[in-house]
Design a protein around this motif. Structure first.
Motif, PDB file in Angstrom:
ATOM      1  N   LEU A 206       0.836  -1.202   0.000  1.00  0.00           N
ATOM      2  CA  LEU A 206       0.000   0.000   0.000  1.00  0.00           C
ATOM      3  C   LEU A 206       0.873   1.256   0.000  1.00  0.00           C
ATOM      4  O   LEU A 206       0.621   2.207  -0.742  1.00  0.00           O
ATOM      5  N   PHE A 207       1.909   1.253   0.834  1.00  0.00           N
ATOM      6  CA  PHE A 207       2.813   2.404   0.910  1.00  0.00           C
ATOM      7  C   PHE A 207       3.484   2.663  -0.436  1.00  0.00           C
ATOM      8  O   PHE A 207       3.577   3.809  -0.887  1.00  0.00           O
ATOM      9  N   ASN A 208       3.935   1.608  -1.097  1.00  0.00           N
ATOM     10  CA  ASN A 208       4.614   1.776  -2.382  1.00  0.00           C
ATOM     11  C   ASN A 208       3.678   2.297  -3.463  1.00  0.00           C
ATOM     12  O   ASN A 208       4.129   2.894  -4.438  1.00  0.00           O
ATOM     13  N   LYS A 209       2.380   2.121  -3.292  1.00  0.00           N
ATOM     14  CA  LYS A 209       1.421   2.640  -4.265  1.00  0.00           C
ATOM     15  C   LYS A 209       1.231   4.149  -4.128  1.00  0.00           C
ATOM     16  O   LYS A 209       1.015   4.840  -5.111  1.00  0.00           O
ATOM     17  N   TYR A 210       1.285   4.680  -2.904  1.00  0.00           N
ATOM     18  CA  TYR A 210       0.999   6.105  -2.726  1.00  0.00           C
ATOM     19  C   TYR A 210       2.218   6.942  -2.379  1.00  0.00           C
ATOM     20  O   TYR A 210       2.100   8.137  -2.157  1.00  0.00           O
ATOM     21  N   ARG A 211       3.391   6.402  -2.369  1.00  0.00           N
ATOM     22  CA  ARG A 211       4.577   7.114  -1.870  1.00  0.00           C
ATOM     23  C   ARG A 211       4.932   8.369  -2.646  1.00  0.00           C
ATOM     24  O   ARG A 211       5.504   9.295  -2.088  1.00  0.00           O
ATOM     25  N   HIS A 212       4.611   8.450  -3.932  1.00  0.00           N
ATOM     26  CA  HIS A 212       4.964   9.623  -4.733  1.00  0.00           C
ATOM     27  C   HIS A 212       3.807  10.605  -4.926  1.00  0.00           C
ATOM     28  O   HIS A 212       3.974  11.627  -5.581  1.00  0.00           O
ATOM     29  N   GLU A 213       2.661  10.290  -4.373  1.00  0.00           N
ATOM     30  CA  GLU A 213       1.496  11.168  -4.523  1.00  0.00           C
ATOM     31  C   GLU A 213       1.707  12.471  -3.755  1.00  0.00           C
ATOM     32  O   GLU A 213       2.407  12.499  -2.747  1.00  0.00           O
ATOM     33  N   PRO A 214       1.107  13.557  -4.233  1.00  0.00           N
ATOM     34  CA  PRO A 214       1.214  14.817  -3.478  1.00  0.00           C
ATOM     35  C   PRO A 214       0.515  14.687  -2.121  1.00  0.00           C
ATOM     36  O   PRO A 214      -0.506  14.008  -1.998  1.00  0.00           O
ATOM     37  N   LEU A 215       1.080  15.334  -1.130  1.00  0.00           N
ATOM     38  CA  LEU A 215       0.578  15.216   0.234  1.00  0.00           C
ATOM     39  C   LEU A 215      -0.701  16.035   0.404  1.00  0.00           C
ATOM     40  O   LEU A 215      -0.718  17.238   0.171  1.00  0.00           O
ATOM     41  N   THR A 216      -1.763  15.351   0.779  1.00  0.00           N
ATOM     42  CA  THR A 216      -3.035  15.991   1.099  1.00  0.00           C
ATOM     43  C   THR A 216      -3.409  15.579   2.515  1.00  0.00           C
ATOM     44  O   THR A 216      -2.812  14.661   3.083  1.00  0.00           O
ATOM     45  N   ASN A 217      -4.393  16.253   3.080  1.00  0.00           N
ATOM     46  CA  ASN A 217      -4.840  15.890   4.426  1.00  0.00           C
ATOM     47  C   ASN A 217      -5.366  14.455   4.468  1.00  0.00           C
ATOM     48  O   ASN A 217      -5.130  13.731   5.434  1.00  0.00           O
ATOM     49  N   GLU A 218      -6.074  14.053   3.410  1.00  0.00           N
ATOM     50  CA  GLU A 218      -6.631  12.703   3.358  1.00  0.00           C
ATOM     51  C   GLU A 218      -5.517  11.653   3.304  1.00  0.00           C
ATOM     52  O   GLU A 218      -5.561  10.650   4.017  1.00  0.00           O
ATOM     53  N   LEU A 219      -4.493  11.906   2.476  1.00  0.00           N
ATOM     54  CA  LEU A 219      -3.371  10.972   2.383  1.00  0.00           C
ATOM     55  C   LEU A 219      -2.597  10.917   3.692  1.00  0.00           C
ATOM     56  O   LEU A 219      -2.191   9.839   4.135  1.00  0.00           O
ATOM     57  N   LEU A 220      -2.421  12.064   4.336  1.00  0.00           N
ATOM     58  CA  LEU A 220      -1.708  12.102   5.614  1.00  0.00           C
ATOM     59  C   LEU A 220      -2.469  11.312   6.693  1.00  0.00           C
ATOM     60  O   LEU A 220      -1.859  10.546   7.449  1.00  0.00           O
TER      61      LEU A 220
END
Length: 120
Positions: free
Chosen positions: A21-35
């Protein structure tokens, strides 16, 4: 609806799922939802999964889990600071990918040189 959540059978399987899961979202821009999502995963590692690892009694796996928790917290610090993240999680550790992979491709023909470099 009952099959919505994945229920791992042991600690290692849970760690592998969170790593993927981490490797799927690691490069996404940081948003409150992702955080929030990332902090939820980190919290799961620190509470439920860590307790299960201690119950299993595998010291090596407990050390790997502690390293994974630290890696997830380091990612949070990097992203909140606005610094770029180059790398991925492999074997429950952050691995930075600094260099470009170069593949050597053999070409058939009569020319004096046999190899052609391809950057990937």
């Amino acid at each position: 609806m009952q099959n919505r959540y994945v229920k791992p059978q042991n600690v290692k399987e849970a760690m592998i799922i969170i790593q993927d899961l981490f490797n799927k979202y690691r490069h996404e821009p940081l948003t409150n939802e992702l955080l929030r999502y990332h902090q939820n995963l980190t919290n799961r590692l620190q509470t439920d999964i860590y307790q299960a690892a201690q119950l299993e009694g595998n010291d090596f796996q407990t050390k790997q889990l502690a390293g994974m928790i630290t890696a997830m917290q380091d990612w949070t610090r990097l992203k909140v600071a606005g610094r770029p993240f180059r790398g991925k999680m492999k074997n429950f550790k952050l691995v930075e990918q600094k260099h470009q992979k170069i593949k050597r491709v053999t070409r058939k023909g009569r020319a004096g040189h046999k190899y052609h470099v391809a950057h990937n």
